[in-house]
Design a protein around this motif. Structure first.
Motif, PDB file in Angstrom:
ATOM      1  N   ALA A  75       0.593  -1.224   0.100  1.00 30.59           N
ATOM      2  CA  ALA A  75       0.093  -0.015  -0.030  1.00 30.59           C
ATOM      3  C   ALA A  75       0.707   1.183  -0.037  1.00 30.59           C
ATOM      4  CB  ALA A  75      -1.046  -0.149   1.160  1.00 30.59           C
ATOM      5  N   GLN A  76       0.101   2.266  -0.435  1.00 29.62           N
ATOM      6  CA  GLN A  76       0.813   3.666  -0.135  1.00 29.62           C
ATOM      7  C   GLN A  76       0.006   4.434   0.520  1.00 29.62           C
ATOM      8  OE1 GLN A  76       1.250   5.164  -4.533  1.00 29.62           O
ATOM      9  NE2 GLN A  76       3.445   4.845  -4.055  1.00 29.62           N
ATOM     10  N   ILE A  77       0.527   4.838   1.665  1.00 25.78           N
ATOM     11  CA  ILE A  77      -0.139   5.597   2.713  1.00 25.78           C
ATOM     12  C   ILE A  77       0.303   7.318   2.508  1.00 25.78           C
ATOM     13  CG2 ILE A  77      -0.781   6.352   5.226  1.00 25.78           C
ATOM     14  CD1 ILE A  77       0.420   3.420   5.795  1.00 25.78           C
ATOM     15  N   THR A  78      -0.845   8.145   2.009  1.00 25.13           N
ATOM     16  CA  THR A  78      -0.569   9.546   1.992  1.00 25.13           C
ATOM     17  C   THR A  78      -1.061  10.104   3.282  1.00 25.13           C
ATOM     18  OG1 THR A  78      -1.139   9.165  -0.448  1.00 25.13           O
ATOM     19  CG2 THR A  78      -1.192  11.496   0.596  1.00 25.13           C
ATOM     20  N   VAL A  79       0.158  10.835   3.614  1.00 32.13           N
ATOM     21  CA  VAL A  79       0.011  11.490   4.933  1.00 32.13           C
ATOM     22  C   VAL A  79      -0.449  13.360   4.409  1.00 32.13           C
ATOM     23  CG1 VAL A  79       0.871  12.224   7.124  1.00 32.13           C
ATOM     24  CG2 VAL A  79       1.610  10.044   6.057  1.00 32.13           C
ATOM     25  N   SER A  80      -1.489  13.739   4.795  1.00 27.41           N
ATOM     26  CA  SER A  80      -1.758  14.898   4.406  1.00 27.41           C
ATOM     27  C   SER A  80      -1.942  15.770   5.894  1.00 27.41           C
ATOM     28  CB  SER A  80      -3.237  15.069   3.668  1.00 27.41           C
ATOM     29  OG  SER A  80      -3.356  14.113   2.683  1.00 27.41           O
ATOM     30  N   PHE A  81      -1.333  17.133   5.539  1.00 33.92           N
ATOM     31  CA  PHE A  81      -1.123  18.062   6.595  1.00 33.92           C
ATOM     32  C   PHE A  81      -1.125  19.426   6.023  1.00 33.92           C
ATOM     33  CE2 PHE A  81       2.589  15.998   5.397  1.00 33.92           C
ATOM     34  CZ  PHE A  81       3.423  17.203   5.002  1.00 33.92           C
ATOM     35  N   PRO A  82      -1.483  20.231   6.706  1.00 31.16           N
ATOM     36  CA  PRO A  82      -1.633  21.824   6.329  1.00 31.16           C
ATOM     37  C   PRO A  82      -0.401  22.517   6.484  1.00 31.16           C
ATOM     38  CG  PRO A  82      -2.396  21.709   8.672  1.00 31.16           C
ATOM     39  CD  PRO A  82      -1.907  20.469   8.235  1.00 31.16           C
ATOM     40  N   ALA A  83      -0.196  23.475   5.390  1.00 31.95           N
ATOM     41  CA  ALA A  83       1.140  24.176   5.308  1.00 31.95           C
ATOM     42  C   ALA A  83       1.403  24.858   6.745  1.00 31.95           C
ATOM     43  CB  ALA A  83       0.867  25.316   4.297  1.00 31.95           C
TER      44      ALA A  83
END
Length: 458
Positions: free
Chosen positions: A181-189
């Motif tokens: 799998a590819q886990i995308t970690v998203s976060f604000p600038a």
């Protein structure tokens, strides 16, 4: 003519002979020229040996012979009139085996048809080998303050795993799995100029079949640059925002902007700033936004929608006159006059009814300045993309030089009252089948990413 037919028939049966398969019922092969029919049973010869009875029906009294391959020493044949009896020795292998039998026209000395005699292999009682694998990479990220996501690669085989973040601002696209799998970690600038942001993503398994059961992935996001608001001119080649529209990005696009489809109320309004958008999911702080140019509240809800397609491509349904979309990118300070910007993206209409001409503009200071109109194409004769031969990707590259200090990089494209993509007739009705797709790398290999950048040449 007959010779051609013979060659074609032989070729067809040769292909069948190369790929033996179990048959569901008795099968008859027919040689059209002389009406020779060969009927073979449905079941192969058992692995421990046995016989198979084949019937040759020779309607025209053709003189024929039967040819066994030299490699089939395990097989013998007895012939009595039209009945062929094939006897096989025991098969010691776990693999099935077969012999391609030829029916030979002895007068013309050619094979007029072929059929396979098959024998099962012995049962393989050896237990299957189960491989286990668990690995995570990379385990450390150092990203800029403006970056908003990273991708963690999980390599797993026959292992169940979980993932968790110790920082609520760092959200995961996937929290469990049992395969790669590819886990995308998203976060604000990060807008804090005094301190970095950090998060530890733990990917772990309880499996006893791997030696390393847990990986800690550290993400460090740098501090924001201090600015006094003075306009800046980024270095040539700086990518201000970059998007990637492909299947692996579906969840990320939905998290940042469109969660499925927008509501009917959001699609009713004229100019809908603040609604869901498509964020730059590779780098930078960018948005792809769509705006209504007219009130569509009288149009059935099912005809007007925005969504993410199954391959990750943003889709806009029910585009009409004066509707527009904007690509934009913001930086920590305004862009200085003299900055040269370039926008690159691909767009594709799904049918001939989509609006054809689009007015292109860019933001210069507080003013929208007009560029050359872009024209979309649709070919009903079928000469478009590999995915759909009727659809064309329109590759758009716009390069501009700012003459004034400008708050952000922005390009606007507005549907003008004009002809449709197909025969040039005027667009007079709104159709739910009118769809604009922002094509990703899956359909435009030469233009893999969509980006808004400072041009290489100033």
């Amino acid at each position: 003519m007959k010779k051609y037919i013979y060659l074609l028939a032989i070729s067809a049966f040769a292909i069948f002979g190369c790929v033996p398969t179990s048959q569901n019922e008795d099968t008859t092969f027919e040689y059209a020229g002389n009406k020779v029919k060969v009927t073979i049973p449905s079941d192969p010869i058992p692995a421990d040996g046995g016989s198979l009875r084949v019937v040759v029906n020779n309607a025209k009294d053709l003189t024929y012979d039967i040819s066994l391959p030299e490699t089939a020493s395990w097989l013998s044949m007895a012939r009595q009139d039209s009945v062929l009896t094939f006897t096989a020795q025991a098969n010691p292998s776990t693999d099935h085996r077969y012999a391609s039998i030829g029916v030979i026209d002895t007068e013309k000395n050619i094979a007029i048809t072929r059929f396979d005699v098959m024998q099962d292999g012995v049962a393989d009682d050896t237990p299957p080998v189960i491989n286990y694998r668990f690995n995570v990479s990379p385990t450390e990220f150092n990203v800029a303050a403006t970056d908003e996501n990273v991708v963690i690669n999980v390599s797993a085989e026959n292992v169940e795993w979980t993932a968790a973040s110790d920082n609520a601002d760092f959200k995961l696209s996937q929290e469990s799995g049992n395969t790669n799998a590819q886990i995308t970690v998203s976060f604000p600038a990060n807008t804090d100029t005094e301190s970095e942001k950090t998060a530890v993503i733990t990917v772990a398994t309880a499996s006893e079949n791997v030696s390393v059961k847990s990986y800690a992935v550290t993400i460090t996001q740098g501090k924001a640059e201090k600015t006094d608001g003075t306009p800046v001119k980024p270095a040539p080649g700086t990518v201000l925002a970059e998007w990637e529209f492909e299947e692996s990005q579906v969840d990320l696009l939905r998290m940042g902007g469109i969660e499925g489809e927008v509501t009917a109320e959001q699609d009713d309004a004229v100019g809908n700033e603040g609604d869901p958008y498509f964020p730059s999911n590779i780098s930078g702080n960018g948005k792809l936004e769509y705006f209504n140019g007219s009130d569509k509240s009288s149009v059935p809800t099912k005809k007007r929608k925005r969504r993410v397609g199954e391959r990750g491509e943003p889709c806009i349904y029910c585009v009409f006159e004066n509707d527009y979309f904007i690509w934009s990118a913001t930086t920590t300070a305004p862009l200085a006059a003299g900055t040269k910007l370039q926008l690159n993206f691909a767009i594709r209409p799904n049918n001939a009814g989509v609006m054809k001409y689009w007015k292109a503009e860019y933001l210069d200071g507080e003013e929208w300045k007009e560029l050359e109109t872009i024209t979309l194409e649709f070919n009903s004769n079928g000469a478009g993309t590999a995915e759909d031969p009727k659809q064309f990707n329109k590759l758009v590259k716009e390069t501009v030089t700012l003459t004034k200090d400008t708050p952000k990089a922005a390009f606007r494209f507005t549907a003008t009252p004009n002809a449709a993509c197909g025969d040039g007739s005027l667009v007079t009705a709104i159709s739910s089948s009118h769809v604009l797709r922002f094509a990703g790398k899956w359909s435009a290999a030469s233009e893999e990413n969509k980006y808004l950048q400072v041009s290489e040449k100033i």
